[in-house]
Enzyme design. Structure first.
Site, PDB file in Angstrom:
ATOM      1  N   THR B  23       0.867  -1.174   0.000  1.00 41.07           N
ATOM      2  CA  THR B  23       0.000   0.000   0.000  1.00 41.07           C
ATOM      3  C   THR B  23       0.907   1.227   0.000  1.00 41.07           C
ATOM      4  O   THR B  23       1.948   1.253   0.652  1.00 41.07           O
ATOM      5  CB  THR B  23      -1.033  -0.016   1.149  1.00 41.07           C
ATOM      6  OG1 THR B  23      -2.022   0.985   0.898  1.00 41.07           O
ATOM      7  CG2 THR B  23      -0.408   0.239   2.512  1.00 41.07           C
ATOM      8  N   CYS B  29      -3.259   7.575   7.776  1.00 40.59           N
ATOM      9  CA  CYS B  29      -3.874   6.246   7.697  1.00 40.59           C
ATOM     10  C   CYS B  29      -2.922   5.214   8.298  1.00 40.59           C
ATOM     11  O   CYS B  29      -1.729   5.463   8.421  1.00 40.59           O
ATOM     12  CB  CYS B  29      -4.162   5.878   6.248  1.00 40.59           C
ATOM     13  SG  CYS B  29      -5.254   7.045   5.406  1.00 40.59           S
ATOM     14  N   HIS B  46      -5.681  -0.946   4.770  1.00 41.43           N
ATOM     15  CA  HIS B  46      -5.281   0.469   4.795  1.00 41.43           C
ATOM     16  C   HIS B  46      -6.491   1.256   5.304  1.00 41.43           C
ATOM     17  O   HIS B  46      -7.402   1.563   4.556  1.00 41.43           O
ATOM     18  CB  HIS B  46      -4.891   0.880   3.366  1.00 41.43           C
ATOM     19  CG  HIS B  46      -4.466   2.314   3.204  1.00 41.43           C
ATOM     20  ND1 HIS B  46      -3.598   2.695   2.216  1.00 41.43           N
ATOM     21  CD2 HIS B  46      -4.798   3.442   3.855  1.00 41.43           C
ATOM     22  CE1 HIS B  46      -3.406   4.007   2.279  1.00 41.43           C
ATOM     23  NE2 HIS B  46      -4.129   4.484   3.269  1.00 41.43           N
TER      24      HIS B  46
END
Lengths: 205, 164
Positions: B23, B29, B46
């Site tokens: 990711t 995040c 994520h």
């Protein structure tokens, strides 16, 4: 937060107009700062899934520059100005009055110059809101970050993410001579501020 | 050849050996990497926000710590992972911008810290041990989870690259 999914085309037009005037103010401020004529394209209001936003800037891992501030007063919220690294370099070199070299490493002075530029652009952008809607809008001191597009853009994505899977932003291109820089403004009004803006503009009752 | 499987923002997926999960551009995040070392099964989520309970529009379950981790774990177990083997590594939860003299939306700017805390709470409830983490700070991270050995590579701009 704005419920972007619930916006009608007229409301989007209003946002476009705020963006248009805001970007115009920003272009004027830029021209004054550079003592040069600066043109711009008609800004484009874009609404897209937050997943796809980093692609606009060349991908989630691309380094970009972000200047973030929030505002208080009759309305509250935040503004993020984002540009790709090349655009930031071009603007810095223009401000410093030196030949444009997008590979030049940035010094501390360059960084504080670009933060000041971001400050002026975002404040003049925000000025459109206070002038048009006759609202008291007081911006905070801005903060600069240079990092991966995905990481910087996660800030407005999280703010919009409270109500939607989409993000609304305004894309503007400034042109000075043979150089053009593309700048993205993310204006995120707070929960109730969006209605306040539309009411002040007479769009809704 | 191992395949590189991309996990987007507010997204999750699993991978079997020898594939790699990645990711890109984690800011506030949090990337949650689960791994079963015996069966060589990895899972990556994520997440953007701490809790689906605070928010009306919560249909995207991969967006929230509380819902995403449970779904990810279920997907892994359905693919013959064994709960008792599963361990977790975390990355992300940064604060990209720090404003001075502003109280107005600190709740939003420190969302990274709140995300990490929410993730840890969920993992504790699920009794999944956290064996490594690279969280906090003010910079973005890209991560890759290798199903071969459970290594999690953390790449940054200006803060180095490491495997945790």
């Amino acid at each position: 937060m704005v419920d972007i999914d619930g916006l009608n085309s007229f409301e989007i037009d209003v946002l476009r107009e705020i963006g248009n005037i805001g970007a115009g103010n920003a272009a004027t401020a830029l021209a004054k700062m550079l003592s040069k004529k600066v043109n711009m394209h008609v800004p484009e209001v874009r609404i897209m899934d937050f997943k796809n936003v980093p692609d606009v800037l060349g991908g989630a891992e691309q380094p970009v520059m972000g200047v973030y501030l929030n505002f208080e007063g009759d309305v509250e919220g935040s503004v993020l100005l984002v540009m790709d690294e090349a655009s930031a370099h071009i603007l810095i070199d223009m401000m410093m009055g030196r030949p444009i070299d997008t590979n030049r490493p940035l010094s501390d002075i360059d960084l504080s110059a670009v933060q000041e530029l971001g400050n002026i652009l975002t404040s003049s952008y925000l000025g459109a809101l206070s002038t048009l809607a006759k609202l008291d809008v007081r911006p905070s001191i801005p903060c600069l970050a240079i990092d991966m597009a995905g990481a910087i853009l996660s800030v407005p994505a999280v703010e919009f993410g409270m109500t939607s899977d989409k993000v609304l932003f305004i894309e503007t291109e400034f042109i000075e001579g043979a150089d053009n820089v593309r700048v993205y403004f993310f204006l995120v009004p707070d929960v109730d501020s969006y209605d306040t803006i539309l009411k002040a503009l007479g769009v809704i009752q | 050849m191992p395949q590189l499987i991309k996990v987007g923002m507010a997204d999750l997926n699993i991978a079997l050996y020898p594939d790699i999960l990645t990711t890109i551009g984690l800011g506030s995040c949090v990337g949650i990497a689960l791994y079963d070392k015996i069966n060589k099964i990895g899972g990556l989520a994520h997440i953007m926000l701490p809790s689906s309970k605070d928010i009306k529009n919560n249909s995207n379950k991969a967006k929230f710590a509380d819902t995403a981790i449970v779904i990810l774990l279920t997907m892994m177990l359905e693919n013959r992972a064994d709960k008792k083997n599963i361990v977790c590594k975390l990355a992300g939860g940064a604060q990209m911008f720090a404003l001075k003299n502003s109280s107005a939306n600190n709740d939003i700017l420190n969302i990274g810290v709140r995300n990490v805390a929410a993730v840890k709470k969920v993992l504790e409830e699920l009794k999944i041990p956290i064996i490594a983490e690279d969280t906090g700070g003010n910079f973005g991270r890209t991560i890759e989870l290798y199903t071969e050995d459970g290594g999690l590579m953390v790449k940054t701009i200006g803060h180095g690259t490491k495997i945790i």
